[in-house]
Scaffold this motif. Structure first.
Motif, PDB file in Angstrom:
ATOM      1  N   MET A 247      10.680  76.416  17.628  1.00  0.00           N
ATOM      2  CA  MET A 247      10.257  77.588  17.265  1.00  0.00           C
ATOM      3  C   MET A 247      10.568  78.368  18.809  1.00  0.00           C
ATOM      4  N   ASN A 248      10.780  79.767  18.667  1.00  0.00           N
ATOM      5  CA  ASN A 248      10.582  80.629  20.054  1.00  0.00           C
ATOM      6  C   ASN A 248      10.107  81.863  19.516  1.00  0.00           C
ATOM      7  N   GLY A 249       9.701  82.625  20.702  1.00  0.00           N
ATOM      8  CA  GLY A 249       9.330  84.139  20.443  1.00  0.00           C
ATOM      9  C   GLY A 249       8.088  84.179  19.690  1.00  0.00           C
ATOM     10  N   ALA A 250       8.317  85.024  18.763  1.00  0.00           N
ATOM     11  CA  ALA A 250       7.197  85.438  17.973  1.00  0.00           C
ATOM     12  C   ALA A 250       6.368  84.073  17.088  1.00  0.00           C
ATOM     13  N   SER A 251       7.185  83.485  16.934  1.00  0.00           N
ATOM     14  CA  SER A 251       6.747  82.102  15.949  1.00  0.00           C
ATOM     15  C   SER A 251       6.027  81.228  16.855  1.00  0.00           C
ATOM     16  N   ARG A 252       6.276  81.069  18.098  1.00  0.00           N
ATOM     17  CA  ARG A 252       5.615  80.239  18.967  1.00  0.00           C
ATOM     18  C   ARG A 252       4.439  80.812  19.465  1.00  0.00           C
ATOM     19  N   GLU A 253       4.314  82.212  19.412  1.00  0.00           N
ATOM     20  CA  GLU A 253       3.037  82.649  19.855  1.00  0.00           C
ATOM     21  C   GLU A 253       2.107  82.549  18.404  1.00  0.00           C
ATOM     22  N   ALA A 254       2.774  82.656  17.434  1.00  0.00           N
ATOM     23  CA  ALA A 254       1.798  82.736  16.087  1.00  0.00           C
ATOM     24  C   ALA A 254       1.255  81.263  15.898  1.00  0.00           C
ATOM     25  N   LEU A 255       2.071  80.160  15.966  1.00  0.00           N
ATOM     26  CA  LEU A 255       1.738  78.792  16.116  1.00  0.00           C
ATOM     27  C   LEU A 255       0.431  78.530  16.930  1.00  0.00           C
ATOM     28  N   SER A 256       0.792  79.012  17.950  1.00  0.00           N
ATOM     29  CA  SER A 256      -0.345  78.646  19.243  1.00  0.00           C
ATOM     30  C   SER A 256      -1.414  79.273  18.679  1.00  0.00           C
ATOM     31  N   ALA A 257      -1.512  80.678  18.341  1.00  0.00           N
ATOM     32  CA  ALA A 257      -2.637  81.124  17.864  1.00  0.00           C
ATOM     33  C   ALA A 257      -3.460  80.355  16.723  1.00  0.00           C
ATOM     34  N   ALA A 258      -2.575  80.072  15.863  1.00  0.00           N
ATOM     35  CA  ALA A 258      -3.039  79.381  14.528  1.00  0.00           C
ATOM     36  C   ALA A 258      -3.663  78.006  14.790  1.00  0.00           C
ATOM     37  N   ARG A 259      -3.215  77.297  15.930  1.00  0.00           N
ATOM     38  CA  ARG A 259      -3.709  75.917  16.452  1.00  0.00           C
ATOM     39  C   ARG A 259      -5.090  76.244  16.962  1.00  0.00           C
ATOM     40  N   GLU A 260      -5.161  77.284  17.742  1.00  0.00           N
ATOM     41  CA  GLU A 260      -6.494  77.555  18.264  1.00  0.00           C
ATOM     42  C   GLU A 260      -7.670  77.745  17.102  1.00  0.00           C
ATOM     43  N   ARG A 261      -7.059  78.773  16.198  1.00  0.00           N
ATOM     44  CA  ARG A 261      -8.115  78.839  14.934  1.00  0.00           C
ATOM     45  C   ARG A 261      -8.405  77.546  14.423  1.00  0.00           C
ATOM     46  N   LEU A 262      -7.469  76.626  14.010  1.00  0.00           N
ATOM     47  CA  LEU A 262      -7.606  75.348  13.506  1.00  0.00           C
ATOM     48  C   LEU A 262      -8.676  74.343  14.436  1.00  0.00           C
ATOM     49  N   ASP A 263      -8.564  74.443  15.564  1.00  0.00           N
ATOM     50  CA  ASP A 263      -9.352  74.031  16.666  1.00  0.00           C
ATOM     51  C   ASP A 263     -10.844  74.308  16.439  1.00  0.00           C
ATOM     52  N   ALA A 264     -10.952  75.593  16.642  1.00  0.00           N
ATOM     53  CA  ALA A 264     -12.115  76.172  16.340  1.00  0.00           C
ATOM     54  C   ALA A 264     -12.932  75.989  14.925  1.00  0.00           C
ATOM     55  N   LEU A 265     -12.146  75.769  13.927  1.00  0.00           N
ATOM     56  CA  LEU A 265     -12.863  75.623  12.460  1.00  0.00           C
ATOM     57  C   LEU A 265     -12.984  74.155  12.521  1.00  0.00           C
ATOM     58  N   THR A 266     -12.308  73.172  13.084  1.00  0.00           N
ATOM     59  CA  THR A 266     -12.300  71.806  12.712  1.00  0.00           C
ATOM     60  C   THR A 266     -13.621  71.218  13.999  1.00  0.00           C
ATOM     61  N   ASP A 267     -13.965  72.108  14.796  1.00  0.00           N
ATOM     62  CA  ASP A 267     -15.117  71.554  15.674  1.00  0.00           C
ATOM     63  C   ASP A 267     -16.190  71.827  14.963  1.00  0.00           C
ATOM     64  N   SER A 268     -16.359  72.510  13.795  1.00  0.00           N
ATOM     65  CA  SER A 268     -17.551  72.294  13.000  1.00  0.00           C
ATOM     66  C   SER A 268     -17.789  71.105  12.348  1.00  0.00           C
ATOM     67  N   THR A 269     -18.941  70.440  12.169  1.00  0.00           N
ATOM     68  CA  THR A 269     -19.218  69.079  11.702  1.00  0.00           C
ATOM     69  C   THR A 269     -19.118  69.412  10.184  1.00  0.00           C
TER      70      THR A 269
END
Length: 271
Positions: free
Chosen positions: A1-23
């Motif tokens: 991926m490059n450009g917009a897709s790379r940025e979108a994936l990075s943001a999605a991974r951050e949201r996933l990490d925040a979500l799965t931090d919840s027990t």
């Protein structure tokens, strides 16, 4: 991926990490749901195009996701995919690839939470070595004429009770829905994602004889100092390896007297 897709994936991974931090979030269930969404979008080319169409408003695309899957998956999964639909993607396929990657990360997070992530890393590596050395098995797992259920059953006979459940789920998804990837490339991608969960790099170490625990620890420490990151060692034995030891980290290969090479590199870094 490059450009917009790379940025979108990075943001999605951050949201996933925040979500799965919840027990309260079941990471394994979330992985299954994201995998189901991946399968849906992989089948529906028109839907992929709509959800990545820059001419459509972000909110309209998010609302479409909620209407389609809101009642089929958990609220967390639906919200995560809706958020991804709001983002800009360079290609329709990138959205599907990103959701698939999040499914794999969610499963690896489940392994991390239950303390089996190291085992999963090792099992993925060993399975890759088994496939590489058994042409009949590789042919069976990549046979386009074989049904996904038949491949899943074969994998269950091979891995069920012998590997961690997360390992079996990851490998089964890869084999039954490769989405154009080779088996080897898919396993390598899974290994890299597993290493990232610990913020470690992966070093594939091939030695003429098995390394002792002390040798493994010293080698891991030396590589960590050289590369500035924690290192996970995938170990293999090949009596014919030149110089007695071969180490590969990413695209870099170090052959022969590894201790001398690392010592030299350390002196260069200090000078």
């Amino acid at each position: 991926m490059n450009g917009a897709s790379r940025e979108a994936l990075s943001a999605a991974r951050e949201r996933l990490d925040a979500l799965t931090d919840s027990t309260s979030v079941d990471a394994a269930q979330l992985a299954d749901e994201l995998a189901a969404v991946t399968a849906l979008l992989d089948r529906e080319a028109g839907l992929r195009r709509v959800l990545t169409d820059p001419a459509q408003s972000a909110e309209a695309k998010a609302e479409l996701v909620q209407r389609l899957i809101g009642g089929q998956v958990s609220g967390q999964a639906a919200d995560l995919v809706a958020g991804m639909a709001r983002s800009r993607w360079s290609r329709p396929r990138d959205l599907v690839d990103a959701i698939e990657e999040l499914a794999d990360i969610a499963d690896l997070t489940a392994a991390e939470k239950n303390g089996t992530l190291d085992d999963v890393e090792d099992e993925l590596f060993r399975f890759g070595r088994i496939v590489a050395s058994d042409t009949a098995l590789r042919a069976a797992l990549t046979d386009r004429a074989a049904s996904p259920s038949a491949k899943a059953e074969l994998l269950h006979r091979l891995l069920g009770g012998r590997a961690k459940p997360v390992t079996e789920r990851l490998v089964t998804r890869l084999v039954t829905a490769p989405r154009g990837r080779s088996l080897e490339a898919g396993l390598e991608s899974l290994s890299k994602l597993a290493a990232e969960r610990r913020d470690r790099m992966v070093a594939t170490v091939t030695s003429a004889v098995p390394l002792s625990d002390t040798q493994k620890r010293r080698l891991g420490d030396a590589l960590a100092k050289l590369y500035g990151r924690r290192m996970h060692l995938n170990l293999d034995v090949d009596p014919d390896v030149v110089g007695g030891l071969r180490v590969q980290v990413g695209d870099e290969v170090i052959n022969g007297a590894i201790a001398d090479r690392l010592e030299d590199a350390g002196r260069r870094m200090a000078s």
